[in-house]
Design a protein around this motif. Structure first.
Motif, mmCIF file in Angstrom:
data_model
loop_
_atom_site.group_PDB
_atom_site.id
_atom_site.type_symbol
_atom_site.label_atom_id
_atom_site.label_comp_id
_atom_site.label_asym_id
_atom_site.label_seq_id
_atom_site.Cartn_x
_atom_site.Cartn_y
_atom_site.Cartn_z
ATOM 1 N N SER A 139 -9.791 2.924 7.916
ATOM 2 C CA SER A 139 -9.082 3.216 9.163
ATOM 3 C C SER A 139 -10.029 3.171 10.357
ATOM 4 C CB SER A 139 -8.420 4.590 9.065
ATOM 5 O OG SER A 139 -7.723 4.884 10.245
ATOM 6 N N ALA A 140 -11.179 3.793 10.229
ATOM 7 C CA ALA A 140 -12.156 3.810 11.328
ATOM 8 C C ALA A 140 -12.616 2.398 11.677
ATOM 9 C CB ALA A 140 -13.359 4.680 10.956
ATOM 10 N N PHE A 141 -12.837 1.586 10.671
ATOM 11 C CA PHE A 141 -13.265 0.199 10.887
ATOM 12 C C PHE A 141 -12.237 -0.551 11.728
ATOM 13 C CE2 PHE A 141 -13.794 -4.259 9.777
ATOM 14 C CZ PHE A 141 -15.176 -4.418 9.773
ATOM 15 N N LYS A 181 3.941 -5.996 7.143
ATOM 16 C CA LYS A 181 4.084 -7.420 6.814
ATOM 17 C C LYS A 181 2.722 -8.104 6.802
ATOM 18 C CE LYS A 181 4.835 -10.827 9.791
ATOM 19 N NZ LYS A 181 3.800 -11.775 9.484
ATOM 20 N N ASN A 182 1.957 -7.932 7.865
ATOM 21 C CA ASN A 182 0.669 -8.621 7.957
ATOM 22 C C ASN A 182 -0.324 -8.133 6.923
ATOM 23 O OD1 ASN A 182 1.584 -10.192 10.061
ATOM 24 N ND2 ASN A 182 0.653 -8.938 11.645
ATOM 25 N N ILE A 183 -0.375 -6.829 6.706
ATOM 26 C CA ILE A 183 -1.325 -6.297 5.729
ATOM 27 C C ILE A 183 -0.934 -6.724 4.318
ATOM 28 C CG2 ILE A 183 -2.300 -4.192 4.706
ATOM 29 C CD1 ILE A 183 -3.437 -4.827 7.440
ATOM 30 N N SER A 184 0.357 -6.726 4.006
ATOM 31 C CA SER A 184 0.770 -7.158 2.661
ATOM 32 C C SER A 184 0.455 -8.635 2.441
ATOM 33 C CB SER A 184 2.257 -6.867 2.415
ATOM 34 O OG SER A 184 3.081 -7.644 3.258
ATOM 35 N N MET A 185 0.599 -9.443 3.485
ATOM 36 C CA MET A 185 0.264 -10.866 3.363
ATOM 37 C C MET A 185 -1.241 -11.055 3.199
ATOM 38 S SD MET A 185 2.960 -12.461 6.081
ATOM 39 C CE MET A 185 2.753 -14.168 5.616
ATOM 40 N N ALA A 186 -2.036 -10.296 3.940
ATOM 41 C CA ALA A 186 -3.486 -10.372 3.801
ATOM 42 C C ALA A 186 -3.914 -9.929 2.400
ATOM 43 C CB ALA A 186 -4.167 -9.514 4.865
ATOM 44 N N LEU A 187 -3.259 -8.911 1.888
ATOM 45 C CA LEU A 187 -3.541 -8.436 0.532
ATOM 46 C C LEU A 187 -3.251 -9.518 -0.494
ATOM 47 C CD1 LEU A 187 -4.180 -6.218 -1.533
ATOM 48 C CD2 LEU A 187 -1.895 -5.308 -1.146
ATOM 49 N N LEU A 234 -5.755 -0.112 0.757
ATOM 50 C CA LEU A 234 -5.986 1.167 1.441
ATOM 51 C C LEU A 234 -5.425 1.135 2.859
ATOM 52 C CD1 LEU A 234 -9.617 1.834 0.211
ATOM 53 C CD2 LEU A 234 -7.581 3.154 -0.437
ATOM 54 N N GLU A 235 -5.624 0.028 3.561
ATOM 55 C CA GLU A 235 -5.105 -0.071 4.929
ATOM 56 C C GLU A 235 -3.578 -0.095 4.931
ATOM 57 O OE1 GLU A 235 -5.344 -0.385 9.212
ATOM 58 O OE2 GLU A 235 -6.294 0.691 7.571
ATOM 59 N N PHE A 236 -2.970 -0.723 3.930
ATOM 60 C CA PHE A 236 -1.515 -0.700 3.819
ATOM 61 C C PHE A 236 -1.038 0.749 3.677
ATOM 62 C CE2 PHE A 236 2.615 -0.904 1.886
ATOM 63 C CZ PHE A 236 3.228 -1.968 2.521
ATOM 64 N N ALA A 237 -1.731 1.515 2.840
ATOM 65 C CA ALA A 237 -1.389 2.932 2.678
ATOM 66 C C ALA A 237 -1.573 3.677 3.999
ATOM 67 C CB ALA A 237 -2.236 3.559 1.579
ATOM 68 N N ILE A 279 1.529 6.094 3.246
ATOM 69 C CA ILE A 279 1.702 6.323 1.809
ATOM 70 C C ILE A 279 0.515 7.124 1.282
ATOM 71 C CG2 ILE A 279 1.715 5.186 -0.460
ATOM 72 C CD1 ILE A 279 3.336 2.915 0.872
ATOM 73 N N ASP A 280 0.823 8.194 0.549
ATOM 74 C CA ASP A 280 -0.203 8.950 -0.158
ATOM 75 C C ASP A 280 -0.493 8.158 -1.428
ATOM 76 O OD1 ASP A 280 -1.442 10.706 -2.093
ATOM 77 O OD2 ASP A 280 -0.869 12.391 -0.817
ATOM 78 N N LEU A 281 -1.592 7.443 -1.423
ATOM 79 C CA LEU A 281 -1.896 6.507 -2.498
ATOM 80 C C LEU A 281 -2.046 7.202 -3.846
ATOM 81 C CD1 LEU A 281 -2.286 3.535 -3.062
ATOM 82 C CD2 LEU A 281 -4.687 3.786 -2.442
#
Length: 121
Positions: A16-18, A31-37, A81-84, A89-91
């Motif tokens: 998150s900090a990054f 959407k973007n994070i899931s596609m990057a994943l 982690l970023e998606f969470a 979401i509590d992973l």
């Protein structure tokens, strides 16, 4: 940190900090994070494309390839982690809930030593 000392929270905070330091949250929709994943998962898979199972184990241990494989795996986990983070979401809770579901779908007495889908057990 290592796996034995890190917590999911530590890792989520680092990710998150990054993103925050770079003002990237504006791009980090589910959407973007899931596609990057998915893209990073594909890059990890590329290292093992066209290899047999045993050869893939050898390839994963090959010092010439190991750093690249570790980098791709790290990218997959970072995006997860970023998606969470983005979705709240509590992973750990999600993983525990999913493992409980999996235990029901794949009881040891039926699934042990088998790779069949739960509907085929």
């Amino acid at each position: 940190m290592t796996d034995s000392t890190a917590t999911v929270l530590n890792l989520k905070q680092q990710v998150s900090a990054f993103a925050e330091e770079r003002d990237w949250l504006q791009f980090h929709s589910p959407k973007n994070i899931s596609m990057a994943l998915a893209a990073e998962s594909g890059e990890l898979m590329e290292h093992f494309l066209w290899t047999e199972s045993e050869a893939s184990m050898e390839r994963a241990q090959d010092p010439k390839r190991r750093i690249d494989i570790e980098d791709e795996l790290a990218d997959v986990v970072i995006y997860a982690l970023e998606f969470a983070n983005v979705t709240g979401i509590d992973l750990t809770a999600a993983i525990e809930a999913k493992m409980a579901k999996n235990a029901t779908k794949y009881p040891v007495e039926k699934a042990k030593g088998r790779s069949d889908k739960y509907t085929e057990l």
